[in-house]
Write a protein that holds these residues in place. Sequence first.
Motif, PDB file in Angstrom:
ATOM      1  N   ARG A  24      37.598  57.135  66.124  1.00 21.85           N
ATOM      2  CA  ARG A  24      38.143  57.451  67.454  1.00 21.85           C
ATOM      3  C   ARG A  24      38.608  58.900  67.574  1.00 21.85           C
ATOM      4  O   ARG A  24      38.451  59.515  68.631  1.00 21.85           O
ATOM      5  N   ASP A  25      39.183  59.459  66.506  1.00 22.38           N
ATOM      6  CA  ASP A  25      39.882  60.742  66.622  1.00 22.38           C
ATOM      7  C   ASP A  25      39.259  61.925  65.886  1.00 22.38           C
ATOM      8  O   ASP A  25      39.498  63.065  66.267  1.00 22.38           O
ATOM      9  N   LEU A  26      38.512  61.685  64.830  1.00 24.29           N
ATOM     10  CA  LEU A  26      37.979  62.787  64.030  1.00 24.29           C
ATOM     11  C   LEU A  26      36.820  63.466  64.754  1.00 24.29           C
ATOM     12  O   LEU A  26      35.828  62.825  65.106  1.00 24.29           O
ATOM     13  N   VAL A  27      36.937  64.764  64.969  1.00 27.93           N
ATOM     14  CA  VAL A  27      35.884  65.542  65.619  1.00 27.93           C
ATOM     15  C   VAL A  27      34.837  65.905  64.568  1.00 27.93           C
ATOM     16  O   VAL A  27      35.163  66.433  63.505  1.00 27.93           O
ATOM     17  N   LEU A  28      33.595  65.607  64.889  1.00 26.82           N
ATOM     18  CA  LEU A  28      32.484  65.832  63.960  1.00 26.82           C
ATOM     19  C   LEU A  28      31.726  67.087  64.397  1.00 26.82           C
ATOM     20  O   LEU A  28      30.989  67.070  65.383  1.00 26.82           O
ATOM     21  N   GLY A  32      28.261  68.334  67.394  1.00 23.52           N
ATOM     22  CA  GLY A  32      28.646  69.089  68.578  1.00 23.52           C
ATOM     23  C   GLY A  32      30.078  68.886  69.025  1.00 23.52           C
ATOM     24  O   GLY A  32      30.381  69.036  70.207  1.00 23.52           O
ATOM     25  N   GLY A  33      30.961  68.530  68.093  1.00 21.78           N
ATOM     26  CA  GLY A  33      32.366  68.377  68.429  1.00 21.78           C
ATOM     27  C   GLY A  33      32.713  67.030  69.048  1.00 21.78           C
ATOM     28  O   GLY A  33      33.787  66.876  69.625  1.00 21.78           O
ATOM     29  N   LEU A  51      26.426  59.514  58.633  1.00 24.63           N
ATOM     30  CA  LEU A  51      26.241  60.660  57.739  1.00 24.63           C
ATOM     31  C   LEU A  51      27.126  61.835  58.153  1.00 24.63           C
ATOM     32  O   LEU A  51      27.644  62.556  57.294  1.00 24.63           O
ATOM     33  N   ALA A  52      27.344  62.019  59.447  1.00 27.55           N
ATOM     34  CA  ALA A  52      28.255  63.072  59.913  1.00 27.55           C
ATOM     35  C   ALA A  52      29.689  62.765  59.484  1.00 27.55           C
ATOM     36  O   ALA A  52      30.424  63.666  59.061  1.00 27.55           O
ATOM     37  N   LEU A  53      30.099  61.509  59.594  1.00 29.21           N
ATOM     38  CA  LEU A  53      31.424  61.102  59.115  1.00 29.21           C
ATOM     39  C   LEU A  53      31.563  61.383  57.621  1.00 29.21           C
ATOM     40  O   LEU A  53      32.591  61.896  57.170  1.00 29.21           O
ATOM     41  N   CYS A  54      30.531  61.042  56.869  1.00 35.44           N
ATOM     42  CA  CYS A  54      30.553  61.274  55.422  1.00 35.44           C
ATOM     43  C   CYS A  54      30.689  62.751  55.107  1.00 35.44           C
ATOM     44  O   CYS A  54      31.471  63.139  54.229  1.00 35.44           O
ATOM     45  N   GLU A  55      29.933  63.568  55.816  1.00 34.26           N
ATOM     46  CA  GLU A  55      29.979  65.012  55.574  1.00 34.26           C
ATOM     47  C   GLU A  55      31.365  65.570  55.911  1.00 34.26           C
ATOM     48  O   GLU A  55      31.937  66.341  55.140  1.00 34.26           O
ATOM     49  N   GLU A  56      31.898  65.169  57.044  1.00 35.68           N
ATOM     50  CA  GLU A  56      33.182  65.699  57.505  1.00 35.68           C
ATOM     51  C   GLU A  56      34.345  65.275  56.607  1.00 35.68           C
ATOM     52  O   GLU A  56      35.329  65.989  56.474  1.00 35.68           O
TER      53      GLU A  56
END
Length: 74
Positions: A24-28, A32-33, A51-56
């Motif tokens: 809900r809150d983490l900007v990836l 693109g934000g 995969l974006a969550l994993c990277e971030e």
Amino acid sequence: MKLSEMRRAVTDEFGEGYGAVVTRDLVLRVLGGKTAEEALAAGIAPRDVWLALCEETDVPPERRYGVGLPPPRK
């Protein structure tokens, strides 16, 4: 990866409560934000969001692939 598999992977990696906060809150940045929820609503594939969550969040590569699948049926 199906949406249900992505949700299971998020819960397995981050826990139920924190997983909801992360999506809900983490900007990836790589998406693109957008947050994970915004990205999914925009039609981005669950696998790309995972995969974006994993990277971030620096999830180790060995925990990025093949997760979220239900246990095999007997």
